[in-house]
Motif scaffolding. Structure first.
Motif, PDB file in Angstrom:
ATOM      1  N   ASP A  68      -5.992  -4.700  -0.024  1.00 58.97           N
ATOM      2  CA  ASP A  68      -5.379  -3.576  -0.731  1.00 58.97           C
ATOM      3  C   ASP A  68      -3.990  -3.224  -0.218  1.00 58.97           C
ATOM      4  OD1 ASP A  68      -7.522  -3.424  -2.370  1.00 58.97           O
ATOM      5  OD2 ASP A  68      -8.187  -1.425  -1.758  1.00 58.97           O
ATOM      6  N   LEU A  69      -3.358  -4.119   0.529  1.00 61.86           N
ATOM      7  CA  LEU A  69      -1.944  -3.920   0.838  1.00 61.86           C
ATOM      8  C   LEU A  69      -1.076  -4.188  -0.391  1.00 61.86           C
ATOM      9  CD1 LEU A  69      -1.781  -5.401   4.429  1.00 61.86           C
ATOM     10  CD2 LEU A  69      -1.441  -3.009   3.764  1.00 61.86           C
ATOM     11  N   VAL A  70      -1.644  -4.870  -1.392  1.00 58.00           N
ATOM     12  CA  VAL A  70      -0.948  -5.093  -2.663  1.00 58.00           C
ATOM     13  C   VAL A  70      -1.884  -4.703  -3.809  1.00 58.00           C
ATOM     14  CG1 VAL A  70       0.140  -6.787  -4.178  1.00 58.00           C
ATOM     15  CG2 VAL A  70       0.453  -6.968  -1.696  1.00 58.00           C
ATOM     16  N   PHE A  71      -1.364  -3.890  -4.717  1.00 52.79           N
ATOM     17  CA  PHE A  71      -2.082  -3.482  -5.928  1.00 52.79           C
ATOM     18  C   PHE A  71      -1.319  -3.985  -7.146  1.00 52.79           C
ATOM     19  CE2 PHE A  71      -4.079  -0.648  -3.003  1.00 52.79           C
ATOM     20  CZ  PHE A  71      -5.229  -0.125  -3.594  1.00 52.79           C
ATOM     21  N   ASP A  72      -2.047  -4.203  -8.238  1.00 57.22           N
ATOM     22  CA  ASP A  72      -1.438  -4.594  -9.504  1.00 57.22           C
ATOM     23  C   ASP A  72      -2.185  -3.889 -10.628  1.00 57.22           C
ATOM     24  OD1 ASP A  72       0.131  -6.264 -11.379  1.00 57.22           O
ATOM     25  OD2 ASP A  72      -1.802  -7.197 -11.794  1.00 57.22           O
ATOM     26  N   GLY A  73      -1.476  -3.102 -11.416  1.00 57.96           N
ATOM     27  CA  GLY A  73      -2.128  -2.373 -12.504  1.00 57.96           C
ATOM     28  C   GLY A  73      -2.827  -1.115 -12.011  1.00 57.96           C
ATOM     29  N   HIS A  74      -3.733  -1.253 -11.086  1.00 55.49           N
ATOM     30  CA  HIS A  74      -4.431  -0.138 -10.433  1.00 55.49           C
ATOM     31  C   HIS A  74      -3.449   0.565  -9.498  1.00 55.49           C
ATOM     32  CE1 HIS A  74      -7.084   1.990  -7.724  1.00 55.49           C
ATOM     33  NE2 HIS A  74      -8.189   1.512  -8.263  1.00 55.49           N
ATOM     34  N   ILE A  75      -3.278   1.869  -9.629  1.00 55.27           N
ATOM     35  CA  ILE A  75      -2.372   2.601  -8.761  1.00 55.27           C
ATOM     36  C   ILE A  75      -2.751   2.408  -7.293  1.00 55.27           C
ATOM     37  CG2 ILE A  75      -3.739   4.723  -8.966  1.00 55.27           C
ATOM     38  CD1 ILE A  75      -1.115   6.300  -8.716  1.00 55.27           C
ATOM     39  N   PRO A  76      -1.772   2.197  -6.412  1.00 51.13           N
ATOM     40  CA  PRO A  76      -2.097   2.101  -4.988  1.00 51.13           C
ATOM     41  C   PRO A  76      -2.837   3.342  -4.498  1.00 51.13           C
ATOM     42  CG  PRO A  76       0.146   1.350  -5.381  1.00 51.13           C
ATOM     43  CD  PRO A  76      -0.349   1.947  -6.681  1.00 51.13           C
ATOM     44  N   ALA A  77      -3.741   3.139  -3.553  1.00 52.23           N
ATOM     45  CA  ALA A  77      -4.525   4.233  -2.975  1.00 52.23           C
ATOM     46  C   ALA A  77      -4.165   4.342  -1.501  1.00 52.23           C
ATOM     47  CB  ALA A  77      -6.017   3.970  -3.146  1.00 52.23           C
ATOM     48  N   LEU A  78      -3.637   5.489  -1.098  1.00 53.74           N
ATOM     49  CA  LEU A  78      -3.155   5.688   0.269  1.00 53.74           C
ATOM     50  C   LEU A  78      -4.225   6.362   1.118  1.00 53.74           C
ATOM     51  CD1 LEU A  78      -0.872   5.644   2.377  1.00 53.74           C
ATOM     52  CD2 LEU A  78      -0.072   7.831   1.413  1.00 53.74           C
ATOM     53  N   ASP A  79      -4.651   5.674   2.164  1.00 58.61           N
ATOM     54  CA  ASP A  79      -5.645   6.214   3.095  1.00 58.61           C
ATOM     55  C   ASP A  79      -5.180   5.970   4.533  1.00 58.61           C
ATOM     56  OD1 ASP A  79      -7.963   7.417   3.975  1.00 58.61           O
ATOM     57  OD2 ASP A  79      -9.240   5.664   3.647  1.00 58.61           O
ATOM     58  N   GLY A  80      -3.855   5.890   4.708  1.00 57.67           N
ATOM     59  CA  GLY A  80      -3.314   5.605   6.031  1.00 57.67           C
ATOM     60  C   GLY A  80      -1.975   6.263   6.210  1.00 57.67           C
ATOM     61  N   SER A  81      -0.893   5.472   6.133  1.00 60.97           N
ATOM     62  CA  SER A  81       0.462   5.968   6.350  1.00 60.97           C
ATOM     63  C   SER A  81       1.395   5.383   5.301  1.00 60.97           C
ATOM     64  CB  SER A  81       0.952   5.575   7.751  1.00 60.97           C
ATOM     65  OG  SER A  81       2.354   5.679   7.864  1.00 60.97           O
ATOM     66  N   VAL A  82       2.111   6.247   4.576  1.00 64.66           N
ATOM     67  CA  VAL A  82       3.027   5.748   3.551  1.00 64.66           C
ATOM     68  C   VAL A  82       4.193   5.001   4.201  1.00 64.66           C
ATOM     69  CG1 VAL A  82       4.288   7.958   3.394  1.00 64.66           C
ATOM     70  CG2 VAL A  82       4.368   6.321   1.497  1.00 64.66           C
ATOM     71  N   THR A  83       4.736   5.508   5.298  1.00 66.71           N
ATOM     72  CA  THR A  83       5.837   4.820   5.963  1.00 66.71           C
ATOM     73  C   THR A  83       5.358   3.544   6.632  1.00 66.71           C
ATOM     74  OG1 THR A  83       5.557   6.175   7.957  1.00 66.71           O
ATOM     75  CG2 THR A  83       7.141   6.953   6.312  1.00 66.71           C
ATOM     76  N   GLY A  84       4.156   3.589   7.172  1.00 65.76           N
ATOM     77  CA  GLY A  84       3.591   2.380   7.766  1.00 65.76           C
ATOM     78  C   GLY A  84       3.381   1.298   6.733  1.00 65.76           C
ATOM     79  N   TRP A  85       2.887   1.688   5.558  1.00 71.44           N
ATOM     80  CA  TRP A  85       2.639   0.720   4.474  1.00 71.44           C
ATOM     81  C   TRP A  85       3.956   0.111   4.006  1.00 71.44           C
ATOM     82  CZ3 TRP A  85      -1.186   2.207  -0.043  1.00 71.44           C
ATOM     83  CH2 TRP A  85      -1.528   1.050  -0.764  1.00 71.44           C
ATOM     84  N   ALA A 103       0.547  11.742   1.897  1.00 73.95           N
ATOM     85  CA  ALA A 103       1.959  11.581   2.220  1.00 73.95           C
ATOM     86  C   ALA A 103       2.575  12.888   2.706  1.00 73.95           C
ATOM     87  CB  ALA A 103       2.712  11.063   0.990  1.00 73.95           C
ATOM     88  N   TYR A 104       2.235  13.993   2.067  1.00 69.87           N
ATOM     89  CA  TYR A 104       2.768  15.305   2.467  1.00 69.87           C
ATOM     90  C   TYR A 104       2.333  15.636   3.889  1.00 69.87           C
ATOM     91  CZ  TYR A 104       3.965  20.303   2.004  1.00 69.87           C
ATOM     92  OH  TYR A 104       4.499  21.558   2.168  1.00 69.87           O
ATOM     93  N   THR A 105       1.058  15.409   4.171  1.00 71.96           N
ATOM     94  CA  THR A 105       0.524  15.705   5.503  1.00 71.96           C
ATOM     95  C   THR A 105       1.233  14.889   6.581  1.00 71.96           C
ATOM     96  OG1 THR A 105      -1.621  16.233   4.524  1.00 71.96           O
ATOM     97  CG2 THR A 105      -1.570  15.793   6.878  1.00 71.96           C
TER      98      THR A 105
END
Length: 346
Positions: free
Chosen positions: A239-256, A339-341
């Motif tokens: 899940d480091l790459v998504f296609d069609g399906h919106i990415p799901a963030l459960d870690g760090s946006v800057t890290g990703w 991301a806000y957090t």
């Protein structure tokens, strides 16, 4: 083809039952399958006390086989539905890969429940008699890991942080899946035990077919792992790459963002994303994910700079991405919250 199965019912709810595959008893005839059962009794203790077996193991015609597409020689991929788990899809919502070497087989991710692992087992057996030596799990999310227990005898491989992450969340994951796909579809499902924990890089040789495994800093999750099949030049990205399906963030946006930038410099020519595809050119196939994360981060920083509280910020962040992704309403607000957090303390 015939196979051995056992009917299991939920303890205290005997009306909820499922025929569970007993791998390793496949045979061309009913008589041969029955003889195998008589010669070597299966270990039924692995199913635990939450289920009961109203009858003995038996043989029957083989059940459903997971659909696989050969995207390169001896590299097969199953494309899951771009959807949230429900009773119709049974949790079949993520991509799965099978790599066949000269000596053994590796499976990358296994789906949301044991029934998917069983269908995957049949799909592997339809293509080769070689043993499945490794089950590689790309991260902790339930739609990728809960079919693994079918592959008894294979080494289950994951990020060094995967076992702890699963221990912390597996009860909630299973409870949520039961409500989404039905408790009967989960019968026989158990959290995987991680046999080989990786921190950094390692190689797995399937016999003339070397897989390069890499773990990453916190990105999509805190335990992301990717696989490169050198023979075909394919990156299996989870899940480091998504296609069609919106990415799901459960870690760090800057890290990703940083991980995607680093991955883009790798030599593979194609990528199998965790959702969608099922095969895209690389690194172009990661551009949409990178764009979304860039918008998510920029909009979050702007909302924080404008003094918006979390509730108001979530309503604004990444709304310009709505038309590019399926399941936007199901995931974007969660992504914005994560991301806000993270970014409010920059």
């Amino acid at each position: 083809m015939f196979e051995a199965v056992l009917t299991l019912c939920l303890a205290g709810a005997e009306a909820e039952c499922r025929s569970v595959l007993l791998p390793g008893y496949e045979a061309a005839t009913m008589a041969d399958c029955t003889a195998m059962l008589a010669d070597t009794a299966p270990d039924l203790d692995v199913f635990g006390a939450d289920v009961i077996a109203p009858g003995a193991p038996r043989c029957q015609p083989a059940g459903p086989v997971l659909d696989l597409q050969e995207i390169a020689p001896r590299l097969w991929v199953h494309k899951g539905a771009i959807a949230e788990p429900d009773r119709v899809n049974g949790g079949d919502v993520s991509n799965i890969a099978v790599v066949i070497g000269d000596a053994s087989v590796a499976v990358i991710d296994t789906g949301s429940a044991r029934w998917m692992g069983e269908s995957l087992w049949r799909a592997v057996r339809a293509r080769t008699k070689l043993p499945v030596s490794h089950v590689i799990l790309t991260h902790m999310h339930p739609d990728h890991v809960f079919g693994a227990s079918v592959f008894d005898g294979a080494r289950v491989v994951g990020h060094a942080g995967l076992a702890r992450a699963l221990a912390d969340r597996q009860a909630n994951y299973l409870e949520s899946l039961a409500s989404l796909i039905g408790a009967d579809r989960l019968i026989g499902t158990a959290p995987p035990d991680i046999d080989l924990a990786i921190d950094g890089k390692m190689e797995i040789d399937l016999g003339g077919r070397v897989l390069e495994l890499s773990t990453w800093p916190t990105a999509h999750t805190g335990n992301d792992l990717t696989v490169v099949d050198r023979v075909s030049g394919t990156l299996l990205a989870g899940d480091l790459v998504f296609d069609g399906h919106i990415p799901a963030l459960d870690g760090s946006v800057t890290g990703w963002q940083a991980v995607l930038e680093q991955m883009a410099g790798q030599p593979p020519v194609r990528v199998v994303p965790g959702h969608g595809g099922p095969v895209l050119p690389w690194p172009a196939g990661g551009a949409a994910t990178a764009r979304y994360l860039g918008v998510l981060a920029a909009d979050t920083r702007a909302a924080i700079a404008d003094g918006l509280r979390l509730g108001a910020a979530v309503e604004r962040i990444a709304q310009g991405e709505r038309d590019y992704w399926q399941l936007f309403d199901a995931f974007n607000a969660r992504n914005a919250t994560v991301a806000y957090t993270e970014l409010e303390w920059e």
